[in-house]
Design a protein around this motif. Structure first.
Motif, PDB file in Angstrom:
ATOM      1  N   GLN A  72      -5.527  -1.036  -6.871  1.00  0.00           N
ATOM      2  CA  GLN A  72      -6.544  -2.069  -7.058  1.00  0.00           C
ATOM      3  C   GLN A  72      -6.097  -3.220  -7.947  1.00  0.00           C
ATOM      4  O   GLN A  72      -6.856  -4.148  -8.184  1.00  0.00           O
ATOM      5  N   GLU A  73      -4.883  -3.194  -8.452  1.00  0.00           N
ATOM      6  CA  GLU A  73      -4.384  -4.270  -9.318  1.00  0.00           C
ATOM      7  C   GLU A  73      -3.686  -5.345  -8.493  1.00  0.00           C
ATOM      8  O   GLU A  73      -3.240  -5.104  -7.382  1.00  0.00           O
ATOM      9  N   ASP A 101       0.431  -4.898 -11.054  1.00  0.00           N
ATOM     10  CA  ASP A 101      -0.406  -4.924 -12.248  1.00  0.00           C
ATOM     11  C   ASP A 101       0.179  -5.883 -13.286  1.00  0.00           C
ATOM     12  O   ASP A 101       0.956  -5.498 -14.150  1.00  0.00           O
ATOM     13  N   ASN A 125       0.825  -1.209   0.000  1.00  0.00           N
ATOM     14  CA  ASN A 125       0.000   0.000   0.000  1.00  0.00           C
ATOM     15  C   ASN A 125       0.861   1.260   0.000  1.00  0.00           C
ATOM     16  O   ASN A 125       0.553   2.232  -0.706  1.00  0.00           O
TER      17      ASN A 125
END
Length: 170
Positions: free
Chosen positions: A43-44, A97, A32
């Protein structure tokens, strides 16, 4: 104890962030902090990988356990920084990601005492702008960097007639 890390984007231009965080924080807390420091939404999917001094990828520590195997993968939420990083084991690789493969080299720079009144994690320093797109990273399998598939395996990429599969398989 406080760990001070330099997180370097694996790119041609110098893009890095220096973050300090408690040794008892989870890798999810560190994930984070990194996403916020680099301006990602968070959010990935992402994973940390333990790494040696040559930056060779070792054990995966995933954001979520997506494996279907009976042996589950270590997850960030259950893994403390102090359990994977030390004065001897200083390096991690962080991939954010998986569609774009933002790849970061994470190096423990210093172990220090916490400062009274400081809130952790703390972004100490930011250098460089994150590019619009993830830099391309060249992955080479060990021992395969000098293989010429056309020549070494006698494959003519223009002639698929001799291959043992139906080209209209779907």
């Amino acid at each position: 104890m406080i760990y001070r890390f330099r997180i370097i984007l694996d790119a041609h231009d110098d893009v890095f962030r220096d973050i300090e965080i408690e040794a008892t924080a989870t890798l999810e807390d560190f994930h984070n902090a990194i996403t916020q420091a680099f301006g990602f939404g968070g959010q990935e999917m992402a994973s940390f990988y333990t790494s040696n001094e040559l930056w060779e990828q070792e054990e995966e520590i995933a954001l979520f356990d997506m494996s279907e195997e009976t042996e589950s993968v270590r997850v960030m939420q259950e893994t403390l920084l102090e359990d994977v990083v030390s004065e001897i084991e200083r390096n991690l690789i962080y991939v954010y990601d998986f569609l774009n493969m933002w790849t970061f080299l994470v190096e423990l720079a210093e172990i220090a005492e916490p400062e009274i009144g400081r809130i952790y994690p703390n972004l100490m320093f930011a250098h460089g702008e994150i590019p619009e797109e993830a830099p391309e990273t060249e992955f080479i399998a060990e021992g395969m960097d000098d293989v010429d598939f056309d020549e070494d395996f006698d494959i003519d990429s223009e002639d698929y007639n001799d291959l043992d599969f139906d080209e209209n398989w779907n």
